[in-house]
Design an enzyme around this catalytic site. Structure first.
Site, short mmCIF file in Angstrom:
data_model
loop_
_atom_site.label_atom_id
_atom_site.label_comp_id
_atom_site.label_asym_id
_atom_site.label_seq_id
_atom_site.Cartn_x
_atom_site.Cartn_y
_atom_site.Cartn_z
N GLU A 106 1.01 -1.24 -0.12
CA GLU A 106 -0.07 -0.17 -0.01
C GLU A 106 0.69 1.40 0.17
OE1 GLU A 106 -2.48 -1.53 3.30
OE2 GLU A 106 -4.16 -0.90 2.02
N GLU A 126 -4.16 -9.34 3.60
CA GLU A 126 -5.07 -8.89 4.73
C GLU A 126 -6.29 -10.04 5.08
OE1 GLU A 126 -3.70 -6.93 2.78
OE2 GLU A 126 -2.74 -5.40 4.02
#
Ligand SMILES: NC(=O)c1ccc[n+]([C@@H]2O[C@H](COP(=O)([O-])OP(=O)(O)OC[C@H]3O[C@@H](n4cnc5c(N)ncnc54)[C@H](O)[C@@H]3O)[C@@H](O)[C@H]2O)c1
Length: 696
Positions: A106, A126
């Site tokens: 990210e 995740e």
């Protein structure tokens, strides 16, 4: 790249992500990145900025050591770092090697450019802990690699090599040769280009978005079953197409916060940390020296010996396997070969691998061929006399320092150790059947087991890809001691009015891979019978249902005899309810004067699962298990306990110990099963009174 956090290379500032072992984005590193960016902005000589990981990887993502600590949410948060990077007036280039995962990816998505080594692994894992990426990943990745690729990456959580993403906006250049040099070259090429490219300004395009996401949602939901996160990943990615960027970010955040609170994510995170915690033994320091284990010997080539040998062969470790008779040795070897051949047939193993694994296996009838092994694991008949004789022999022949392990399920490891003059080298390695498949390994710590022996065995377990959990010595260790109480309740429930298939159905709906009666039929009802016969003598004051004994008296041992609690068609494993069993149960109740009552599924689940919890609490009190999560790992990896519930002890935490105790008191006062069993373990009662939980 190693060394300084901030360096200048002829007009390019290099900011290092340096936080071993995986450059986790902990507070200190986040602070350093912002400081580096600020310094670079302030220095007129700097024309471009390179972010690069120290060591051989970019970043594994969040620093898991900070989870649940104030540092995790302290400023600068990852969101703030991302804002600083993206709004930098000078181009920021992520230079990616090794792993670039989760928050690491990210962060790189917020950079203006990304260069990578071809084999760098990029991913957003995740979902594996029940979450969606929470720092813009679901909005920026589709804008970089396209909706479908992004969706696949986010829903699966699996990394993709940079080479595969080379013609997307995620990877501006694949670097050949040293990464830093390539990144500096690239930085100088783009230093003067304006405007700076930002992924947030691109569009995520899917021509027939509605149909595409409807299809994806259905497909994902059917695989995800009890886990909400994968479908929510689809929702978040859909927002990258349907909503403006900032709105999409807010939506992602909303989903993230909902999922963090979900019991399923809590369970997955518990299992993730539980696995790591289990490998640590409180009084055995992490730097305890280990003994080298380069070769292994297995004594006994039966069901377990064969599976244990395969676990080591699969990891490339040579195994000598010993039997007393040629016939048994040949039989054991043939089974191992057959297992591998069936993997080849299913396309799971190449014929070459089969050959190389079999070449590592040395069958023998002579202790001369095993005496030099670094680790020997005994898997002979479950009889103390036989085990003692084997250990006396091992003591006589094995080289000094060899680790002597027993695979016993029920016998006293201390007594086995006492058959040798080196009890410090003796340990239990309790594998589960089939040993080459099941993840769980209970490492049984004897009174005299040396710390370096424990440390070595835990390391060996990792090599053969087992989840190792340490158990003290007691009857049944952690797993079987608890399951005995669970099975006892299942039998009481049948006695009182439930059908075996109702009990199985209720527990399977709860999420168990297999209900207790199907499980007993698979394992062999004779095993439980043998244990109960011992119990009737050892624990005369305990109340036992004798209903399963009736079944065994009829020779219904389960699948292997074609009949148990169910009947089985030849060659098939489907459990078919059998009216003969119903008759047997009815006759038994008649003799005992029990009027069957209607039992709700909820009572079945509570009695069976809380039986596990109560015994688990005693195991904790006695120090047989070091922590509640160890017990949960045993149940998740060895007993088919539903992962989305996190194990019996976490389940008790979620229900609340107070409520567990209340239910137990209700069972005791209604006279269900053995009322004395429902006396809450002192630890459980204490937690209930103090409003606390097993897992803190
Ligand atoms: N079967 C399971 O599900 C399971 C699970 C965990 C642990 N265990 C334990 O593993 C051990 C072995 O169980 P199993 O199911 O593989 O039994 P098994 O009967 O299939 O195999 C035992 C093997 O040991 C051999 N053997 C007996 N005495 C020997 C000796 N003195 N020297 C060398 N070999 C000898 C036998 O010939 C036989 O091949 C037992 O202690 C059992 O409690 C079994």
């Amino acid at each position: 790249m190693a060394g300084k956090a901030y360096e200048l290379h002829e007009g390019v500032a290099v900011v290092a992500l340096d936080n071993p072992p995986v450059n986790g984005l902990g507070l200190q590193l986040r602070t350093a990145i912002v400081a580096g960016l600020d310094a670079a902005q302030a220095d007129e000589a700097v024309k471009a900025i390179v972010l690069i990981g120290a060591g051989s990887l970019f970043s594994g993502g969040a620093d898991i050591r900070e989870f649940n600590t104030p540092k995790a949410t302290a400023e600068p948060t990852l969101h703030s770092v991302i804002r600083v990077v993206e709004s930098s007036a000078k181009p920021v280039i992520a230079a990616i090697a090794g792993h670039c995962m989760g928050g690491g990816l990210e962060l790189s998505l917020a950079c203006h450019y990304r260069v990578a080594l071809a084999d760098a692994q990029l991913g957003l894992p995740e979902v594996k802990i029940g979450l969606v990426p929470g720092a813009g990943g679901t909005q920026r990745l589709p804008r970089a690699v396209g909706v479908e690729t992004a969706l696949n990456m986010i829903v699966s959580g699996n990394p993709v090599p940079a080479a595969q993403l080379a013609d997307t906006a995620l990877v501006d250049r694949i670097v050949e040769g040293p990464l830093l040099e390539g990144a500096l070259r690239f930085a100088r090429e783009v230093a003067g280009k304006r405007p700076l490219p930002k992924l947030r300004e691109r569009a995520a395009v899917e021509p027939d978005a509605e149909a595409f996401f409807a299809f994806a949602r259905n497909a994902v939901a059917s695989v995800a079953k009890n886990f909400p996160a994968p479908v929510r990943c689809v929702d978040a990615v859909a927002a990258s197409v349907s909503k403006p960027f900032e709105e999409g970010l807010r939506y992602e955040r909303e989903i993230f916060l909902q999922l963090v609170q979900s019991p399923e994510s809590r369970a997955l995170r518990h299992a993730f940390f539980g696995e790591r915690a289990a490998s640590k033994i409180p009084d055995v320091p992490a730097d305890t020296p280990v003994r080298p284990v380069k070769s292994v010997a297995v004594i006994g080539a039966g069901t377990m010996g064969g599976g244990i040998a395969m676990s080591f062969l699969n990891a490339g470790i040579p195994v000598a396997i010993l039997e007393t008779k040629q016939e048994a040795l040949d039989g054991g070897l043939a089974t191992i070969r057959r297992n591998y051949e069936s993997s080849v047939k299913r396309g799971k193993l190449t014929p070459e691998k089969l050959a190389s694994r079999m070449a590592l296996l040395a069958p023998t009838l002579s202790y001369d061929d095993v005496k030099n092994a670094d680790l020997v694991i005994e898997a002979v008949f479950e009889e103390m006399g036989v085990k003692e004789a084997v250990f006396r022999k091992l003591d006589e022949v094995m080289k000094p320092g060899a680790i002597l392990a027993t695979n016993t399920s029920t016998l006293d490891v201390n007594r086995i150790a006492a058959a040798t003059k080196r009890p410090q080298d003796v340990v239990g390695m309790h594998f589960f059947s089939p040993a080459n498949v099941m993840k769980l390994l209970e490492v049984v710590r004897g009174e005299k087991t040396a710390k370096d022996v424990l440390a070595t065995v835990m390391q060996v377990a990792k090599k053969i890809r087992k989840t190792a959990v340490v158990s003290g010595v007691c009857d049944g260790f952690i797993g079987n001691r608890m399951v005995e109480q669970y099975l006892r309740q299942a039998l009481f429930l049948v006695e009182e009015g439930a059908a075996p298939q109702q009990v199985d159905g209720a527990l399977e709906k709860f999420g168990f891979a297999m209900g207790p009666f199907r499980m007993s039929d698979l394992a062999g009802n004779d095993i439980g019978w043998a244990i109960r016969k011992r119990r009737y003598v050892e624990r005369p004051r305990f109340v036992y249902s004798r209903i399963a004994d009736r079944l065994c008296e009829q020779g219904r041992f389960g699948q292997k005899t074609g009949a148990g609690w169910y009947r089985y068609e030849p060659g098939r494993r489907d459990a078919i309810p059998d009216p003969k069993v119903d008759e047997m149960i009815a006759a038994y109740r008649g003799e005992k004067g029990i009027a069957p009552r209607r039992i709700e599924d909820a009572e079945i689940v509570e009695r069976c699962v809380f039986a596990l919890v109560n015994e688990g609490a005693r195991i904790l009190e006695e120090g047989i298990a070091a922590r509640a999560s160890d017990i949960d790992m045993v149940y998740l990896t060895g007993y088919g306990f539903p992962l989305f519930r996190g194990g019996p002890m976490l389940y008790a935490d979620m229900v609340g110990p107070y409520n567990v105790v209340r239910s137990m008191r209700r069972f005791a006062s209604s006279g269900s099963g053995d009322p004395s069993f429902w006396q809450p373990a002192p630890l459980l009662e204490k937690l209930a009174n103090e409003g606390k939980t097993f897992n803190g």
